[in-house]
Design a protein around this motif. Structure first.
Motif, PDB file in Angstrom:
ATOM      1  N   VAL A 108       0.648  -1.117  -0.137  1.00 51.24           N
ATOM      2  CA  VAL A 108       0.027  -0.143   0.150  1.00 51.24           C
ATOM      3  C   VAL A 108       0.902   1.197   0.052  1.00 51.24           C
ATOM      4  CG1 VAL A 108      -1.624   1.332   1.232  1.00 51.24           C
ATOM      5  CG2 VAL A 108      -1.919  -1.018   0.908  1.00 51.24           C
ATOM      6  N   LYS A 109       2.158   1.151   0.761  1.00 50.64           N
ATOM      7  CA  LYS A 109       2.758   2.303   0.675  1.00 50.64           C
ATOM      8  C   LYS A 109       3.719   2.582  -0.447  1.00 50.64           C
ATOM      9  CE  LYS A 109       6.895   1.825   2.845  1.00 50.64           C
ATOM     10  NZ  LYS A 109       8.065   2.036   3.707  1.00 50.64           N
ATOM     11  N   GLN A 110       4.058   1.504  -1.286  1.00 57.53           N
ATOM     12  CA  GLN A 110       4.827   1.797  -2.499  1.00 57.53           C
ATOM     13  C   GLN A 110       3.884   2.031  -3.801  1.00 57.53           C
ATOM     14  OE1 GLN A 110       7.128  -1.985  -2.525  1.00 57.53           O
ATOM     15  NE2 GLN A 110       8.564  -1.527  -1.256  1.00 57.53           N
ATOM     16  N   ALA A 111       2.758   1.284  -3.755  1.00 58.97           N
ATOM     17  CA  ALA A 111       1.883   1.498  -4.843  1.00 58.97           C
ATOM     18  C   ALA A 111       0.867   2.515  -4.877  1.00 58.97           C
ATOM     19  CB  ALA A 111       1.231   0.014  -5.059  1.00 58.97           C
ATOM     20  N   HIS A 112       0.606   3.033  -3.498  1.00 59.97           N
ATOM     21  CA  HIS A 112      -0.386   4.137  -3.304  1.00 59.97           C
ATOM     22  C   HIS A 112      -0.144   5.236  -2.472  1.00 59.97           C
ATOM     23  CE1 HIS A 112      -3.581   1.658  -5.564  1.00 59.97           C
ATOM     24  NE2 HIS A 112      -3.098   0.710  -4.687  1.00 59.97           N
ATOM     25  N   ASN A 113       1.125   5.110  -2.041  1.00 56.97           N
ATOM     26  CA  ASN A 113       1.851   6.164  -1.296  1.00 56.97           C
ATOM     27  C   ASN A 113       0.970   6.462   0.110  1.00 56.97           C
ATOM     28  OD1 ASN A 113       4.035   6.951  -2.890  1.00 56.97           O
ATOM     29  ND2 ASN A 113       2.560   8.012  -4.343  1.00 56.97           N
ATOM     30  N   ASP A 139     -14.357  -2.902  -4.575  1.00 59.04           N
ATOM     31  CA  ASP A 139     -13.313  -2.142  -3.858  1.00 59.04           C
ATOM     32  C   ASP A 139     -13.277  -2.181  -2.298  1.00 59.04           C
ATOM     33  OD1 ASP A 139     -12.635  -1.025  -6.361  1.00 59.04           O
ATOM     34  OD2 ASP A 139     -13.969   0.347  -6.396  1.00 59.04           O
ATOM     35  N   TYR A 140     -11.837  -2.012  -1.902  1.00 59.92           N
ATOM     36  CA  TYR A 140     -11.694  -1.874  -0.352  1.00 59.92           C
ATOM     37  C   TYR A 140     -11.235  -0.671  -0.038  1.00 59.92           C
ATOM     38  CZ  TYR A 140     -10.542  -4.565   3.630  1.00 59.92           C
ATOM     39  OH  TYR A 140     -10.826  -4.838   5.340  1.00 59.92           O
ATOM     40  N   GLU A 141     -11.932  -0.249   0.945  1.00 58.15           N
ATOM     41  CA  GLU A 141     -11.746   1.381   1.303  1.00 58.15           C
ATOM     42  C   GLU A 141     -10.761   1.137   2.554  1.00 58.15           C
ATOM     43  OE1 GLU A 141     -14.612   4.461   1.498  1.00 58.15           O
ATOM     44  OE2 GLU A 141     -14.430   4.089   3.508  1.00 58.15           O
ATOM     45  N   ILE A 142      -9.431   1.829   2.391  1.00 62.00           N
ATOM     46  CA  ILE A 142      -8.512   1.911   3.194  1.00 62.00           C
ATOM     47  C   ILE A 142      -8.173   3.293   3.751  1.00 62.00           C
ATOM     48  CG2 ILE A 142      -5.897   1.338   3.393  1.00 62.00           C
ATOM     49  CD1 ILE A 142      -6.334  -0.722   1.376  1.00 62.00           C
ATOM     50  N   ARG A 143      -7.850   3.588   4.842  1.00 62.94           N
ATOM     51  CA  ARG A 143      -7.695   4.840   5.488  1.00 62.94           C
ATOM     52  C   ARG A 143      -6.246   4.910   6.045  1.00 62.94           C
ATOM     53  NH1 ARG A 143     -13.097   3.838   6.554  1.00 62.94           N
ATOM     54  NH2 ARG A 143     -14.403   5.405   6.200  1.00 62.94           N
ATOM     55  N   GLY A 144      -5.542   6.162   5.957  1.00 64.31           N
ATOM     56  CA  GLY A 144      -4.238   6.032   6.258  1.00 64.31           C
ATOM     57  C   GLY A 144      -3.767   7.660   6.076  1.00 64.31           C
ATOM     58  N   ARG A 145      -2.271   7.473   6.384  1.00 66.53           N
ATOM     59  CA  ARG A 145      -1.836   8.788   6.084  1.00 66.53           C
ATOM     60  C   ARG A 145      -0.929   8.982   4.851  1.00 66.53           C
ATOM     61  NH1 ARG A 145       3.376  10.680   7.614  1.00 66.53           N
ATOM     62  NH2 ARG A 145       3.619   8.479   8.930  1.00 66.53           N
ATOM     63  N   ASP A 146      -1.029   9.953   4.063  1.00 69.60           N
ATOM     64  CA  ASP A 146      -0.249  10.322   2.862  1.00 69.60           C
ATOM     65  C   ASP A 146       1.064  10.385   2.940  1.00 69.60           C
ATOM     66  OD1 ASP A 146       0.528  11.932   0.512  1.00 69.60           O
ATOM     67  OD2 ASP A 146      -1.497  11.199  -0.230  1.00 69.60           O
ATOM     68  N   LYS A 147       1.591   9.811   2.121  1.00 65.62           N
ATOM     69  CA  LYS A 147       3.087   9.625   2.009  1.00 65.62           C
ATOM     70  C   LYS A 147       3.579  11.195   1.651  1.00 65.62           C
ATOM     71  CE  LYS A 147       7.260   6.962   0.333  1.00 65.62           C
ATOM     72  NZ  LYS A 147       7.535   5.870  -0.695  1.00 65.62           N
TER      73      LYS A 147
END
Length: 256
Positions: A108-113, A139-147
């Motif tokens: 997720v970090k490498q492909a979607h920052n 679609d799977y909804e994912i929450r995180g912090r933008d790189k």
């Protein structure tokens, strides 16, 4: 836990059965047993995790026939050929549930920052399990912090994309099973071909893993009912019929 179930005013101390991976060293076994003794155990017995899982499933482990158990837990994946109450062949891999979580986070970090935490990665993995009602692609909804910006962000990833992301660790697990079978005596292989392999542990619920293993090793692969609880259920059976199962236990001694 021992302090909760054990009354220190009693004259007898409780007997404790601890499950350990089949590939651990004698030093590691000693360390585990010493912790139990320090917590108040009177007697400490160790049991190999694949044996406990097989008992929990209900396999006839004392019969002169081969049983193939594939136990995929959080920290390790274990493959064991069991016959006559013992492990004939075993293979241990560090590629298991926790490692798959790391792969998901890195992808997720490498492909979607997007940076995600361990709990989020675990939720994503559970969303790919076969016990979910929604098994079709979506679609799977994912929450995180933008790189890049460092701000909260929500993205959507297809389940097919996530399955492809974890395909490498699944193939490593399949190769571990293959390595165990290559070392198995021919007379036990025939039993395994007839009965197939049984999968236990939470990792066995990943969609596509049983089918991948079946394709790789060429024999039927079945997921046990409630695979997450097979090991603890097996230990429960051992405690209920301690005399019968005592031969699969290793009694440890307390260091003076």
């Amino acid at each position: 836990f021992i302090k909760k179930v054990y009354n220190p005013n009693r004259f007898t101390r409780p007997s404790v059965v601890i499950c350990v991976p089949s590939g651990v060293t004698e030093v590691e076994k000693r360390a585990v047993s010493e912790v139990a003794y320090k917590c108040g155990a009177g007697r400490v017995f160790l049991i190999d995790e694949p044996i406990a899982a097989a008992i929990g499933v209900g396999l006839l482990i004392f019969e002169p026939m081969g049983n193939l158990v594939i136990d995929i837990g959080g920290g390790t994946s274990e493959v064991a050929i069991i016959s006559l109450g013992g492990i004939v062949v075993s293979e241990l891999s560090q590629v298991a549930g926790d490692y798959i979580n790391e792969i998901i986070s890195k992808y997720v970090k490498q492909a979607h920052n997007l940076y995600i935490g361990e709990l989020t990665a675990e939720e994503i993995k559970l969303g790919l399990s076969i016990n979910k009602a929604d098994r079709e692609n979506g679609d799977y909804e994912i929450r995180g912090r933008d790189k890049v910006t460092g701000l909260p962000k929500i993205i959507k990833i297809s389940k097919d994309e996530l399955r492809e992301a974890i395909s490498e660790p699944l193939r490593i697990i399949a190769n571990t099973v293959r390595m165990a079978l290559e070392k198995t005596p021919p007379e036990l292989i025939s039993d395994i071909v007839d009965k197939g392999a049984i999968m236990t542990g939470g990792g066995s619920l990943l969609i596509g893993l049983p089918e991948l293993l079946q394709e790789e090793i060429g024999i039927p692969v079945f997921v046990s009912p409630k695979p997450v609880y097979c090991v603890i259920k097996g230990i429960g059976k051992v405690l209920e019929d301690f005399n019968f199962y005592q031969r699969v236990l290793t009694r440890t001694s307390k260091r003076i």
